[in-house]
Design an enzyme around this catalytic site. Structure first.
Site, mmCIF file in Angstrom:
data_model
loop_
_atom_site.group_PDB
_atom_site.id
_atom_site.type_symbol
_atom_site.label_atom_id
_atom_site.label_comp_id
_atom_site.label_asym_id
_atom_site.label_seq_id
_atom_site.Cartn_x
_atom_site.Cartn_y
_atom_site.Cartn_z
ATOM 1 N N GLY A 167 25.468 -7.029 11.015
ATOM 2 C CA GLY A 167 24.128 -6.549 11.376
ATOM 3 C C GLY A 167 23.945 -6.530 12.874
ATOM 4 O O GLY A 167 24.922 -6.592 13.624
ATOM 5 N N ASN A 168 22.728 -6.425 13.310
ATOM 6 C CA ASN A 168 22.455 -6.408 14.757
ATOM 7 C C ASN A 168 21.125 -7.107 15.029
ATOM 8 O O ASN A 168 20.445 -7.531 14.110
ATOM 9 C CB ASN A 168 22.467 -4.964 15.280
ATOM 10 C CG ASN A 168 21.427 -4.115 14.590
ATOM 11 O OD1 ASN A 168 20.233 -4.333 14.752
ATOM 12 N ND2 ASN A 168 21.881 -3.161 13.777
#
Ligand code: CTP
Length: 413
Positions: free
Chosen positions: A209-210
């Protein structure tokens, strides 16, 4: 140091009056001069002493206090903005009638500055024909009426009528004080916004993810809703943010889910803004059960990835093919870091050309910049080569500038 702005916080008699305390504190902490003007009924929920301590000003409810200072006129005349939160159905009706039977309504009648009304009431009252007509009248007169939030109300019922969170109200007040009019000139327009970050599962507990917080996308949704647009948000993972009032939200997890939701809504949209931070790659396959250090060493050490669809580029392509209307304006984001050979701005210019969208909001990320922060800055790049600097401001202020850029882009056609 700039002069503090004078904000009148009107409070009327609803249970949400306690949230006005947080609003006053938020506005004060940002350096503004805040004066609280409650209705007499508001003081049955929160005592005058609380408002006086939080604002640093005396509190009165009647036009017959401080008569020697002509208080009932002066407070309204001197205000840079008046915000009424919560505004009950009753106070809204009294504003429509032009009553001046307490200090708050007298103040509004005198004020020539922007007036923001933040309703809070039971769903039935909000839907009542009298309230609908009153809200429409206020909006016609240039008063900004926020859409109430949807959620738990006093008692057991749920629906529209909840006071939006104090931080949302404060953000809106600041956008208005910065000179954005927020008139409903986008009424009838459909706006599709992607927000937050997508996540790609490795197994049931791990993902790629980020750090996107979703704040910029949500701010865009709020400003577009205040300008009267019908807003749909497709949101990946976000911080725990209040859902923008007046917007419809679809939650997704992966890039492919986000792509599917955008594909569905894009053909009806007049404006599409892709503020989401999208995971470009995903694991070839996600394990059905948790990968174990010993047994699945290989799968954990070497994750094989495949490329995800590029949602922005695909949407531009669909517009070329006629599946999305030719008039739909498509806006992308470019979060860049510069390097030895190329600046962040140059990378963003190349991205605009590559993706084929109409506008791109470019900003520099890294070293505490932008992700999860309350502020943003950068450049707005248009497909015709125009570059506009976006000054440092709250994500709401930046959102307002992005929507102005969409207007300017349409006007050029
Ligand atoms: N975007 C998208 N689909 C993707 C990747 C990005 O729709 N698979 C959108 C983002 O929402 C944003 C814009 O494209 O509006 C640019 O995103 P960014 O991650 O900066 O672009 P990338 O194409 O991933 O470029 P790079 O990672 O090479 O910088």
């Amino acid at each position: 140091m700039t002069e503090p702005r004078r904000i009148v916080v009107g409070v009327s008699g609803g249970i949400a009056a306690y949230k006005a305390c947080h609003l006053v504190r938020d506005l004060k902490e940002a350096g503004d001069d805040v004066r609280v003007v409650p209705t007499p009924n508001a003081l049955t929920f929160v005592g005058a002493a609380t408002f006086e301590a939080l604002s640093g000003h005396p509190v009165s409810t009647t036009v017959f206090d401080a008569v020697d200072e002509v208080q009932h006129v002066r407070i309204g005349q001197e205000a840079d903005a008046v915000v009424i939160a919560p505004a009950t159905a009753d106070v809204i009706a009294r504003l429509v009638a032009g009553r001046a039977d307490d200090l708050l309504t007298a103040t509004v009648l005198v004020a020539t500055c922007p007036v923001i009304v933040v309703p809070a009431m039971h769903t039935e009252m909000w839907h009542n024909a009298a309230t609908r007509a009153n809200v429409a009248t206020l909006r016609d007169r240039g008063v900004i009426v926020m859409e109430p939030a949807h959620g738990r109300l006093t008692g057991k019922d749920t629906g529209p009528g909840r006071l939006p969170e104090p931080e949302q109200i404060a953000d809106l007040v600041r956008v208005v004080l910065d000179g954005h009019e927020l008139v409903p000139d986008w009424a009838g327009k459909k706006v599709l916004i992607t927000a937050g970050g997508t996540q790609e599962a490795l197994d049931p507990v791990r993902f790629l993810g980020n750090r996107s917080s979703g704040r910029q996308g949500y701010a865009l949704a709020e400003i577009a809703a205040h300008r009267g647009a019908e807003v749909t948000i497709v949101a990946g993972a976000t911080d725990d943010l209040p859902v923008p009032s007046g917007a419809e939200i679809h939650r997704v997890t992966s890039t492919r889910e986000m792509a599917g939701a955008v594909e569905k809504h894009a053909p009806e949209a007049d404006v599409i803004i892709m503020a989401a931070a999208v995971a470009d790659f995903r694991p070839v396959s996600a394990a059905g059960s948790k990968l174990k250090k010993g047994a699945d060493e290989d799968a954990l050490m070497r994750v094989e990835l495949v490329e995800n669809p590029d949602i922005l580029a695909t949407t531009v392509e669909r517009r070329r093919n006629g599946e999305v209307p030719a008039e739909t304006v498509i806006v992308g984001f470019a979060a860049e870091t510069g390097d030895a050979d190329t600046t962040a701005l140059e990378y963003a210019q190349a991205k605009l050309a590559r993706k084929g969208c109409d506008l791109i909001m470019a900003n520099e990320v890294g070293e505490g910049k932008v992700f999860g922060e309350d502020r943003n800055r950068g450049w707005l790049l248009a497909a015709d080569g125009a570059v506009t600097e976006v000054a440092d401001g709250s994500k709401h202020a930046v959102a307002a500038q992005i929507l102005d850029a969409v207007d300017a882009f349409r006007a050029r056609d």
